[in-house]
Each structure stands twice: as C-alpha cells, then as structure tokens.
Scaffold this motif. Structure first.
Motif, mmCIF file in Angstrom:
data_model
loop_
_atom_site.group_PDB
_atom_site.id
_atom_site.type_symbol
_atom_site.label_atom_id
_atom_site.label_comp_id
_atom_site.label_asym_id
_atom_site.label_seq_id
_atom_site.Cartn_x
_atom_site.Cartn_y
_atom_site.Cartn_z
ATOM 1 N N THR A 48 62.017 36.941 60.115
ATOM 2 C CA THR A 48 62.681 36.646 58.846
ATOM 3 C C THR A 48 62.001 37.403 57.707
ATOM 4 O O THR A 48 60.872 37.876 57.842
ATOM 5 N N GLN A 137 68.183 40.837 59.902
ATOM 6 C CA GLN A 137 67.406 40.506 58.706
ATOM 7 C C GLN A 137 67.653 41.490 57.563
ATOM 8 O O GLN A 137 66.832 41.627 56.656
ATOM 9 N N SER A 141 71.502 37.146 60.415
ATOM 10 C CA SER A 141 70.491 36.110 60.612
ATOM 11 C C SER A 141 70.999 35.100 61.625
ATOM 12 O O SER A 141 72.192 35.040 61.919
ATOM 13 N N ASP A 147 67.817 31.326 55.562
ATOM 14 C CA ASP A 147 68.051 32.576 54.844
ATOM 15 C C ASP A 147 69.237 32.573 53.893
ATOM 16 O O ASP A 147 69.387 33.487 53.091
#
Length: 321
Positions: A48, A137, A141, A147
């Motif tokens: 992430t 990313q 995601s 996110d």
C-alpha cells in the motif's frame, strides 16, 4: 535453534506480538518470511501507499515505512528476526517443530519452540488482468477501507469488482469519496445478502453493471484512467473511465502449514476461542488476518498481536517454562 516464543509472520500482528514478548524478556524469534505468498516481509501493508487510518501518524505514513518502523521496534527490544519462510510445522509434539524453506523434512534439524504465534495473514485475491501490475497501488487496490479516502480517488469515478457482501460494503463505503461507483458483477445477480444488495442497488451514486468483467487496466503509465470491460453475455467491449479499481473478491488465509493440525473454518481461517488468541492446541496462538476475516485492518491485527503475546506469556508462566 530453540525459543520460548516463535512468531510466524511479519505484519502488524507479528511485530506487535514480538514487541510485547520481547519486553517480557521472552526473547522471541520472528520468522518474517522471504516473499512468502508473493508478498515481501511486512505483509500486505508493504503493497500500500499512504496509510491514513493508523493512529499516531496525522500526516499519514507509507505502508512500507510503517512496517519498517515496526520491525525496528521489534529489534530494539531484542527480537531475533529470521528472514526465512517457515514451510512446515509439527504442532502435535512438544516442543513444537518448525522447518525453514529449503529444509528437507525430517532429514534436517528443525527449529523448536515452546509456544507458537501464527501471524501469517491473508492474501487478497486478484484477477491479474492486463495492466494490473502496472497500476497496482496506482489506482488499483484490494482494500477500499484502507485506500479509498486517498486523494487520487476523491471525487473521481471508481469501480469495484465483486458480487458478495464485501463488494457491497466496499462500494457503499466508497460513495463517501467517489463521484460515482460502478460495481462490476460477472453474473446477473448479486451473491450479497438481501439487505446489502438492496442498499447497494438503491444508492444513487452506484451503478451495478451485470454480466460484466474487466479485461484490462489502462492509464498514462503512472495512474489508472479507465478499464476495458466486456459484457460476457453480448460480447460487447467498451471503455469505462474510472480512476480507481477495487477488488472485493475475497482473501485467502495463509494457513497451508497448519491444515490438519489447527481447527480452521469453512474458508480456511484459523479458529480461535472467543475473545482470545487461543487455538485448539495449547501453546499455539493466532493473531491478525489469519484468524480475522471480518475487519482485516492494520490496527485490529496489531491489537490481536498484543493479545497473542500476553496469552503466550500467561501459558509459559502457568506451565513454568
């Protein structure tokens, strides 16, 4: 090598368990793995970018940086970190036996431990459509809650792939930030519960696209800008302009090494006794996403890692080990 506490896994659960165990002078060994499950040491957070919902970082923190800090904290208190993957365990005899990757079963001497904390996590399922690796990313995601609030997604059209409760929940969550959310469903109906399905289809900011599959992720080389989609009934191919794609097709718990030894639920997650980290085998504990299929957040994983370390310490004390 023998240890009182062996921790398998290096995400928030594993490192929190290590910090607590190390501060209790238990000298834990943490096996962080080497690209275990295709993910670097540190777990899913290393894939992430900005983490904005972990306490203590008001300006957000990169996922990989957060895991680096956790690793440094584990080492500071004396955790022995082993950068190898545990590929086999024997939890039927004591002390427990653990084999590192590359060892040849009984022909090699295993490491041993008085207690084991399983913190191997779960791996998000991906479709690996064309262009996915390029925009992973960077628009793609597997965690909307993690996110979805990022600046690149705010007030932009977004897409969710999936047809179950998780997809419905994540799509509904994303409506707080997106200009519109498209839900791509392979079939002509949702697998989600009636209440979740009704909530989804009645949301004015959601369009459910039935019999639809994404075949390619497109962009400018830096960020995602659209998806190539196909109607699997008509065969029609079209372009869907979106700035984000979120997979909501489930997770695979990393429990291959303990199948047949620890009790798992129907989807493969380790079962723990209510409000504890205790498994069906005394001295073996589970923490983080490997036993949590509901929340799957860094902060809940860290909390359960604390529980596992305290439970392990209590077990060692009660058994005078």
């Amino acid at each position: 090598m023998h240890t009182k506490v062996a921790i398998i896994g290096s995400g928030p659960a594993g490192h929190t368990a290590a910090v607590y165990a190390a501060r209790a002078n238990l000298e834990p060994v943490l096996y962080e793995g080497f690209m275990a499950g295709g993910v670097a040491a540190g777990g899913q957070l290393t894939t992430t970018t900005d983490v904005e919902n972990y306490p203590g970082f008001p300006e957000s923190v990169m996922g990989s940086d957060l895991m680096d800090k956790m690793r440094q904290q584990s080492e500071r208190f004396g955790t022995n970190i082993v950068t190898e993957t545990i590929t086999r365990v024997d939890l039927q005899s004591r002390p427990f036996k653990l084999w590192r990757e590359g060892s040849d079963g009984d022909a090699d001497t295993p490491d041993t431990a008085d207690t084991v904390i399983m913190a191997t996590g779960a791996t998000a399922k991906r479709l690996f459509i064309a262009g996915e690796d390029k925009y992973w990313q960077a628009g793609i995601s597997a965690c909307a809650v993690c996110d979805g609030a990022a600046p690149i997604f705010r007030n932009k059209p977004l897409a969710v792939i999936g047809g179950g409760d998780s997809a419905a929940e994540e799509a509904t969550f994303l409506t707080k930030y997106a200009s519109h959310v498209y839900v791509l469903v392979r079939r002509d109906q949702l697998r989600a519960s009636s209440i979740m399905a009704n909530r989804l289809v009645s949301n004015p900011k959601v369009t459910v696209m039935w019999n639809t599959e994404a075949t390619q992720a497109n962009g400018d080389g830096k960020l995602l800008s659209s998806l190539t989609i196909k109607n699997n009934k008509s065969g029609e191919v079209s372009d869907l302009p979106v700035s984000g794609l979120f997979y909501a097709i489930g997770h695979t718990p990393n429990t291959d090494t303990v199948k047949g030894q620890l009790n798992l639920d129907e989807t493969g997650y380790i079962q723990t006794q209510p409000d504890t980290s205790l498994t069906n085998i005394e001295g073996v504990f589970a923490a983080g996403d490997v036993q949590d299929k509901r929340y799957r957040q860094a902060i809940t994983a860290a909390g359960s890692g604390c529980m596992a370390a305290l439970d392990a310490e209590k077990y060692l004390t009660e058994h005078d080990i």
